[in-house]
Write an enzyme that holds these catalytic residues in place. Structure first.
Site, short mmCIF file in Angstrom:
data_model
loop_
_atom_site.label_atom_id
_atom_site.label_comp_id
_atom_site.label_asym_id
_atom_site.label_seq_id
_atom_site.Cartn_x
_atom_site.Cartn_y
_atom_site.Cartn_z
N ASN A 98 0.83 -1.20 0.00
CA ASN A 98 0.00 0.00 0.00
C ASN A 98 0.87 1.25 0.00
O ASN A 98 1.95 1.27 0.58
CB ASN A 98 -0.95 -0.01 1.21
CG ASN A 98 -1.88 -1.21 1.16
OD1 ASN A 98 -2.11 -1.78 0.09
ND2 ASN A 98 -2.35 -1.65 2.32
N HIS A 120 5.93 -0.62 -2.59
CA HIS A 120 5.50 0.06 -3.82
C HIS A 120 5.56 1.58 -3.69
O HIS A 120 4.94 2.29 -4.48
CB HIS A 120 4.07 -0.36 -4.19
CG HIS A 120 3.98 -1.78 -4.66
ND1 HIS A 120 2.80 -2.50 -4.60
CD2 HIS A 120 4.91 -2.63 -5.17
CE1 HIS A 120 3.01 -3.72 -5.07
NE2 HIS A 120 4.28 -3.83 -5.42
C1 BV8 Z 1 8.27 -5.46 -11.91
C2 BV8 Z 1 1.82 1.32 -6.73
C3 BV8 Z 1 10.20 -5.78 -13.23
C4 BV8 Z 1 1.19 2.20 -7.74
C5 BV8 Z 1 1.40 -0.96 -7.52
C6 BV8 Z 1 6.33 -11.86 -12.28
C7 BV8 Z 1 7.48 -11.34 -11.69
C8 BV8 Z 1 7.75 -9.96 -11.74
C9 BV8 Z 1 6.84 -9.11 -12.37
C10 BV8 Z 1 5.70 -9.61 -12.94
C11 BV8 Z 1 5.44 -10.97 -12.90
N1 BV8 Z 1 4.25 -11.18 -13.54
C12 BV8 Z 1 3.75 -10.00 -13.96
C13 BV8 Z 1 4.61 -9.04 -13.64
C14 BV8 Z 1 4.43 -7.64 -13.96
C15 BV8 Z 1 3.70 -6.84 -12.89
C16 BV8 Z 1 2.52 -7.58 -12.32
O1 BV8 Z 1 2.62 -8.22 -11.27
N2 BV8 Z 1 1.37 -7.46 -12.97
C17 BV8 Z 1 0.15 -8.04 -12.46
C18 BV8 Z 1 -1.04 -7.18 -12.90
C19 BV8 Z 1 0.05 -9.48 -13.00
N3 BV8 Z 1 4.60 -6.45 -11.84
C20 BV8 Z 1 5.30 -5.32 -11.99
O2 BV8 Z 1 5.24 -4.62 -12.98
C21 BV8 Z 1 6.21 -4.92 -10.83
N4 BV8 Z 1 7.48 -4.56 -11.38
O3 BV8 Z 1 8.07 -6.61 -11.88
O4 BV8 Z 1 9.34 -4.89 -12.55
C22 BV8 Z 1 11.47 -5.06 -13.40
C23 BV8 Z 1 12.61 -5.56 -12.77
C24 BV8 Z 1 13.80 -4.88 -12.96
C25 BV8 Z 1 13.85 -3.72 -13.73
C26 BV8 Z 1 12.69 -3.21 -14.32
C27 BV8 Z 1 11.49 -3.88 -14.15
C28 BV8 Z 1 5.71 -3.67 -10.12
C29 BV8 Z 1 4.35 -3.90 -9.53
C30 BV8 Z 1 3.97 -2.68 -8.67
C31 BV8 Z 1 2.79 -1.95 -9.28
N5 BV8 Z 1 2.37 -0.87 -8.37
N6 BV8 Z 1 1.10 0.04 -6.68
C32 BV8 Z 1 -0.14 2.74 -7.26
O5 BV8 Z 1 -0.65 2.30 -6.21
O6 BV8 Z 1 -0.66 3.63 -7.95
S1 BV8 Z 1 0.57 -2.42 -7.41
C33 BV8 Z 1 -0.98 -2.24 -6.75
O7 BV8 Z 1 -1.48 -3.56 -6.68
C34 BV8 Z 1 -1.10 -1.72 -5.31
O8 BV8 Z 1 0.12 -1.51 -4.65
C35 BV8 Z 1 -1.85 -2.90 -4.64
O9 BV8 Z 1 -1.61 -2.96 -3.28
C36 BV8 Z 1 -1.20 -3.97 -5.36
C37 BV8 Z 1 -1.60 -5.39 -5.24
O10 BV8 Z 1 -2.97 -5.49 -5.27
P1 BV8 Z 1 -3.67 -5.92 -3.86
O11 BV8 Z 1 -2.99 -5.20 -2.76
O12 BV8 Z 1 -3.71 -7.38 -3.80
O13 BV8 Z 1 -5.06 -5.25 -4.03
P2 BV8 Z 1 -6.27 -5.82 -4.86
O14 BV8 Z 1 -7.23 -4.70 -5.02
O15 BV8 Z 1 -5.79 -6.57 -6.04
O16 BV8 Z 1 -6.88 -6.92 -3.87
C38 BV8 Z 1 -7.38 -6.53 -2.61
C39 BV8 Z 1 -7.49 -7.77 -1.78
O17 BV8 Z 1 -7.97 -7.41 -0.49
C40 BV8 Z 1 -8.48 -8.78 -2.34
O18 BV8 Z 1 -7.95 -10.09 -2.20
C41 BV8 Z 1 -9.72 -8.61 -1.44
O19 BV8 Z 1 -10.44 -9.82 -1.27
C42 BV8 Z 1 -9.08 -8.22 -0.14
N7 BV8 Z 1 -9.91 -7.41 0.76
C43 BV8 Z 1 -10.83 -6.46 0.41
N8 BV8 Z 1 -11.33 -5.91 1.53
C44 BV8 Z 1 -10.73 -6.50 2.59
C45 BV8 Z 1 -9.81 -7.46 2.10
N9 BV8 Z 1 -9.06 -8.22 2.91
C46 BV8 Z 1 -9.19 -8.02 4.23
N10 BV8 Z 1 -10.03 -7.12 4.78
C47 BV8 Z 1 -10.81 -6.35 4.00
N11 BV8 Z 1 -11.66 -5.45 4.55
#
Ligand code: BV8
Length: 226
Positions: A84, A101
């Site tokens: 977060n 992040h």
């Molecule tokens: C990178 C900041 C490489 C910005 C964010 C494998 C390995 C490495 C990379 C990848 C890979 N596969 C794919 C990738 C690429 C990519 C990626 O993961 N894509 C996804 C879409 C598949 N990753 C990247 O690009 C990362 N960088 O790998 O770089 C590299 C290496 C060297 C040199 C150059 C490049 C960077 C990723 C970071 C992106 N930035 N945030 C901003 O916020 O504006 S990510 C963003 O998603 C937020 O930070 C968020 O926190 C995060 C993850 O999502 P969640 O936290 O899980 O949130 P979400 O809404 O999805 O889910 C909420 C959950 O809470 C749910 O499960 C829900 O049920 C639950 N919930 C809801 N309410 C409650 C609850 N639980 C408890 N209580 C409640 N009340």
């Protein structure tokens, strides 16, 4: 432990996938939180971040954030890694938070790559660096960008050397953050998941506590008193 957007949901900050409501409903976060989006349309990206900053500024930490502060004082070693960018853990009193992040409330110079003050004058109408005049951007990690080295190394080290790993409020879909729980499992740690619904991690976790973080975490800490 690792927290995700679900940890902030009980503070009224929409989760990363639910955030797209109203004006932003037609955009996917993955299409706004990228260097290309900023390059292509910095006005739109800044408007999205200013909208989210307002949400974050109006949010307050909840009982779950405070429970983690309490927990930190009850165990011998404790590291909180968060995906977060809202700073709510720190506002609740958590210290040494690993901002995996980045932080949405800080400005970073897009030219120099370091945090800078805003220039009082802007030729572009967008925030510009007080030192070099380049555009400023939010100090967060966008998709396709590397995790800050210190955060990456610290998170990897604790995931590889912990007895218990809590995965709280994350869909476990965004990497490399989502790999931390798997790293902990490989090193023999017990994994506890706190979420309102199942995730890809659930089948691998030793314990799955289903419920909102703001309710489950205080209950978990109360168990320590028994
Ligand atoms: C990178 C900041 C490489 C910005 C964010 C494998 C390995 C490495 C990379 C990848 C890979 N596969 C794919 C990738 C690429 C990519 C990626 O993961 N894509 C996804 C879409 C598949 N990753 C990247 O690009 C990362 N960088 O790998 O770089 C590299 C290496 C060297 C040199 C150059 C490049 C960077 C990723 C970071 C992106 N930035 N945030 C901003 O916020 O504006 S990510 C963003 O998603 C937020 O930070 C968020 O926190 C995060 C993850 O999502 P969640 O936290 O899980 O949130 P979400 O809404 O999805 O889910 C909420 C959950 O809470 C749910 O499960 C829900 O049920 C639950 N919930 C809801 N309410 C409650 C609850 N639980 C408890 N209580 C409640 N009340």
């Amino acid at each position: 432990m690792l927290t995700g957007a679900g940890m902030s949901a009980d503070s009224g900050v929409p989760t990363f996938r639910d955030a797209q409501t109203g004006l932003w409903a037609r955009f996917r976060p993955e299409d706004l939180a990228t260097p290309d989006a900023f390059e292509r349309d910095p006005e739109r990206v800044w408007a999205w971040y200013e909208w989210r900053r307002e949400l974050v500024r109006n949010a307050e930490p909840h009982a779950g954030h405070r429970a983690l502060v309490e927990l930190a004082g009850r165990v011998s070693q404790f590291t909180l890694v968060t995906q977060n960018v809202d700073g709510l853990h720190q506002r609740a009193g958590s210290v040494g938070v690993v901002e995996y992040h980045g932080n949405i409330l800080r400005d970073r110079c897009a030219g120099e790559g370091i945090c800078r003050e805003r220039s009082p004058h802007s030729t572009s109408g967008l925030p510009e660096c007080s030192a070099c005049g380049a555009l400023l951007r939010p100090d967060v990690v966008w998709f396709g960008e590397a995790i800050p080295r210190h955060a990456l190394q610290q998170a990897d080290a604790v995931a590889a050397d912990c007895d218990c790993f809590l995965s709280i409020g994350t869909a476990a879909l965004v990497y490399p953050a989502a790999g931390l729980a798997e790293r902990a499992l490989r090193s023999g740690a017990k994994v506890i998941e706190v979420n309102i619904e199942p995730t890809d991690l659930s089948p691998l976790a030793d314990v799955v506590l289903t419920g909102p973080a703001g309710v489950v975490l205080p209950g978990l800490v109360q168990l320590l008193d028994r």
